[in-house]
Write an enzyme that holds these catalytic residues in place. Structure first.
Site, mmCIF file in Angstrom:
data_model
loop_
_atom_site.group_PDB
_atom_site.id
_atom_site.type_symbol
_atom_site.label_atom_id
_atom_site.label_comp_id
_atom_site.label_asym_id
_atom_site.label_seq_id
_atom_site.Cartn_x
_atom_site.Cartn_y
_atom_site.Cartn_z
ATOM 1 N N THR A 11 0.826 -1.211 0.000
ATOM 2 C CA THR A 11 0.000 0.000 0.000
ATOM 3 C C THR A 11 0.856 1.255 0.000
ATOM 4 O O THR A 11 0.505 2.253 -0.626
ATOM 5 C CB THR A 11 -0.950 -0.012 1.215
ATOM 6 O OG1 THR A 11 -1.835 -1.130 1.064
ATOM 7 C CG2 THR A 11 -1.759 1.260 1.324
ATOM 8 N N SER A 53 1.186 -7.212 -1.447
ATOM 9 C CA SER A 53 1.718 -8.356 -0.700
ATOM 10 C C SER A 53 0.827 -9.591 -0.809
ATOM 11 O O SER A 53 1.311 -10.712 -0.649
ATOM 12 C CB SER A 53 1.976 -7.996 0.764
ATOM 13 O OG SER A 53 0.787 -7.791 1.471
ATOM 14 N N THR A 82 1.246 -4.707 4.105
ATOM 15 C CA THR A 82 0.933 -5.126 5.467
ATOM 16 C C THR A 82 0.203 -6.461 5.553
ATOM 17 O O THR A 82 0.255 -7.121 6.589
ATOM 18 C CB THR A 82 0.106 -4.046 6.198
ATOM 19 O OG1 THR A 82 -1.119 -3.839 5.494
ATOM 20 C CG2 THR A 82 0.885 -2.745 6.293
ATOM 21 N N ASP A 83 -0.458 -6.872 4.479
ATOM 22 C CA ASP A 83 -1.255 -8.104 4.564
ATOM 23 C C ASP A 83 -0.417 -9.362 4.764
ATOM 24 O O ASP A 83 -0.856 -10.287 5.444
ATOM 25 C CB ASP A 83 -2.136 -8.260 3.319
ATOM 26 C CG ASP A 83 -3.325 -7.313 3.349
ATOM 27 O OD1 ASP A 83 -3.957 -7.179 4.413
ATOM 28 O OD2 ASP A 83 -3.602 -6.703 2.307
#
Length: 161
Positions: A11, A53, A82-83
């Site tokens: 992101t 990700s 972040t995932d």
């Protein structure tokens, strides 16, 4: 001390397309973010293929590991989505590279108002120079060991497991 920053996408690096309202990748925001954050430590920026990700596979995670192994710097910041940040950190953690590797990212893209990207980048760069060797996640003012972190999707934060 020179700091290596490795960009993998996520992101943080997404661009907003005004025409169709989608987020995607173009050039990395990191050169502008490094300048805007006024990081005065010498920085080597390494751009890996920019991916969401959720689209990262084993080969992509191995590419991140290889980049860290090849880096002459002992302090490394990895800008990552972040995932699946935790999954990539879990590849690097057991490798025992004798370097300080800090993962960070953003919940809101760098170019969107009120993004956490710039703060997270600066925070990660600072702690990468201060922490002992190991693999960490640094998000929103908190530091976590690679094997004791999870993303709380409902709250939009990282927390210990």
């Amino acid at each position: 001390m020179t700091l290596r920053i490795i960009a993998t996408g996520g992101t943080f690096d997404k661009h907003y397309n005004e025409l169709d309202g989608t987020l995607g990748f173009a050039d990395s925001h990191l050169p502008a973010a490094i300048a805007r954050a006024r990081i005065t430590a010498p920085v080597e920026l390494e751009l890996l293929p920019l991916l969401d990700s959720l689209d990262m596979g084993d080969a992509d995670r191995e590419r991140v590991l290889t980049a860290c192994q090849a880096a002459p710097e002992r302090a490394i910041v990895i800008v990552h989505g972040t995932d699946t940040m935790k999954e990539t950190a879990a590849v690097l953690g057991p490798a025992v590279l004798d370097k300080t590797i800090v993962f960070t990212g953003a919940m809101i893209p760098y170019e969107i108002d009120n993004s956490d990207a710039l703060f997270n980048l600066g925070f990660a760069c600072g702690v990468a120079q201060a922490l002992p060797p190991g693999v960490y996640v640094a998000m929103n003012g908190r530091i976590f060991a690679w094997d004791n972190v999870q993303k709380n999707r409902a709250a939009g934060v990282f927390q210990p497991m």
